[in-house]
Motif scaffolding. Sequence first.
Motif, short mmCIF file in Angstrom:
data_model
loop_
_atom_site.label_atom_id
_atom_site.label_comp_id
_atom_site.label_asym_id
_atom_site.label_seq_id
_atom_site.Cartn_x
_atom_site.Cartn_y
_atom_site.Cartn_z
N GLY B 52 -15.96 27.06 4.86
CA GLY B 52 -16.38 25.83 4.19
C GLY B 52 -15.25 25.22 3.39
N LEU B 55 -12.47 23.91 6.06
CA LEU B 55 -12.91 22.79 6.90
C LEU B 55 -13.45 21.61 6.11
CD1 LEU B 55 -14.62 24.55 9.95
CD2 LEU B 55 -12.35 23.57 9.80
N PHE B 56 -13.79 21.84 4.82
CA PHE B 56 -14.37 20.70 4.10
C PHE B 56 -13.88 20.56 2.66
CE2 PHE B 56 -17.55 18.23 1.85
CZ PHE B 56 -17.64 17.12 2.67
N SER B 209 -22.67 25.01 10.75
CA SER B 209 -22.69 23.58 10.45
C SER B 209 -23.07 23.33 8.99
CB SER B 209 -23.69 22.91 11.41
OG SER B 209 -24.18 21.73 10.90
N ILE B 212 -20.16 24.11 6.60
CA ILE B 212 -19.11 23.09 6.55
C ILE B 212 -19.44 22.05 5.48
CG2 ILE B 212 -18.06 21.17 7.84
CD1 ILE B 212 -18.20 22.93 10.32
N CYS B 377 -22.93 13.38 7.69
CA CYS B 377 -21.79 13.43 8.62
C CYS B 377 -21.21 12.03 8.82
CB CYS B 377 -22.21 14.02 9.96
SG CYS B 377 -22.49 15.80 9.89
N GLY B 420 -14.41 19.12 11.73
CA GLY B 420 -15.52 19.85 11.10
C GLY B 420 -16.79 19.00 11.05
N SER B 424 -20.37 19.47 12.94
CA SER B 424 -21.65 19.53 12.21
C SER B 424 -22.64 18.51 12.77
CB SER B 424 -21.43 19.24 10.73
OG SER B 424 -20.87 20.35 10.11
#
Lengths: 148, 477
Positions: B52, B55-56, B209, B212, B377, B420, B424
């Motif tokens: 997490g 990627l985010f 997902s 992320i 998203c 990412g 998701s």
Amino acid sequence: MMNEKTEIAIAAIILVAAIILIPIGIAGFMHNAQPYRIIEGEPVKDAAIAAGLSVCSVSDTLSDLPGAAGGKTYVISDNCADPTETIRVETQAFDSEESRDAAIKIYNSKTIGKLKGSGNLIVAGQYLVYINGNSELFGRISNELKKI
Amino acid sequence: MSEETAVITGGKKKYLGIFALAMINVAAVLSIRNFPSMAVYGWSCIGWYIIGTILFLIPISLAGAELATGWPEGGGVYAWVKQAFGEKKGFIALFCEWSNNLVWFPTVLSFIAATLAFALTPELANSPYYMFTVMMIAFWGTTIVAYFGENASAKLSTFGVILGSIIPAVLITFLGIWWFGTGQALVLPDFTPGAIVPDINLGTLPFFSTVILLFAGMEMAGFHALEVRNPQTDFPKAIGLSAVIIFLCTVAATLAIAFVIPADKLSLASGVMQAIQYFFDSAGLPGLVGPMAVLITIGGVVSLAAWLIGPAKGLGVVAEEGNMPPMFDRTNKYGAPVAVLLTQALIGSAISLLYVFLPSVNQAYWILSAMTVELLCIVYFLVFAALIKLRYSQPDTPRPFKIPGGMAGVWLVGGIGLVGIAFSFTVGLMPPSYYSNVLGYVASVLFGTFILAAPPLVFLKMKKPEWKNGGHSEVKE
């Protein structure tokens, strides 16, 4: 007589109401409420067997949630001796519709960040049936549970 | 809503400092609610958190810092995406951030009500009347705080997040250290480097997902750009400070819970407070459970406040620019967008009412959650895309904080974020295994997402020149 400003305001309110009611309507239509009813026996075990799966082990559990009346944790597989996939399914019975539905809200509120947690929940009579993650085996059990 | 009216209270301009700004992000992201659900994964929760973070958390923190310092305007994501892709996409990004809140509010409100019930009488949580009453008190109470403007909201965030999120997380962490230090048995197996590697397969993809987007909300401080004295220097510091606090508190407290509570006690059939009770009972401090419930309730309220106020302020800016009917452009003497706050409170109340009293909505909440994922998203996809685009379209705009590494650095950060988020979004369309009509599920989630994202297109179609300033009104009270 409504002036243009009022008409715009009404249109805006209708629009905003619609964007809320439509998604909630979709959710409601796609998933009917499960009435509270008492299912005798062990529905998950019966459903697993009906789906051609094996119950490898079972243990009793009692959640601390208000109204929880006990349940079981099943380890279920396509083949206990030589499994290709094994899942752990938890059940918990509740003593009333209110306590069962409150438990669903508590489950829903266990988000991770703003999003849904890792598990899945289905409702069968007085039982809540939980699984961590996603599994094709759980799909088969769920299909059989719908017939009970 | 002019800048002056937004920030002047009693003739004195009040600014948000770095710490207050950081606490807005911490309030939006750090939540005790996450810890038991993540602790189930034992040592591998570290691996999930690292995923997490890479990627985010890191990409959105860097992107937020660059965009907020380059375009320190009101509106947050709206301003950033508008600069890159125009008004329409900026409005869509902001509206997605706002509308996904409307679906999420009942979740956090019911958490607040159930946690408070735990401090009083846990059985209260079974009463829909109790739940709805407390949910509405929390919701309208937070809205009233927002009504009193930035100063009141910032105080709530700063004190509330310390009380309701940081102190509980630190307390849980210290108890975990004490547990470990006094030689008590850890319920986790012995640590090995391999133990932190998450088990990634088809069954855990949806969780991947979720992880992320675990740190969603790091952009929240951007909505308060007009209330920052030196945004160019304060934003990067605030975002960095909040990222460090969030990461440390989250990982440490989750591990502390995983040390003490066996996985079967963290079962899906238990609530967050049941896990906290087990934790404090095990530590020999059962008397702390009630106060912890109160603190965690406060944490829930500040989390609600952060998400309730930020996007609403953004919509206020959109309305001020004439992209929404003038009725949404009403501000009060504290600079709060009262019309947006009131609309939001009414809609949120209606959804909460349905959620509490209609079992089909309650049970079908997962499909609404799926729409929430998709909406978030869309927001972040546009933010990361804006980060990259602006380096090409406005290369000379001063950016006091620039992602290092030139274009390669921006592509790396933005690219990781985009991949990412795309992942998701795709996984968010996967139905649960027990759902047989896959196409129906996907179509419903996409349609619901579209409906929740589309109103900006309608507003822009209806747009009239007189909406800008022509309908502007400041309510003098």
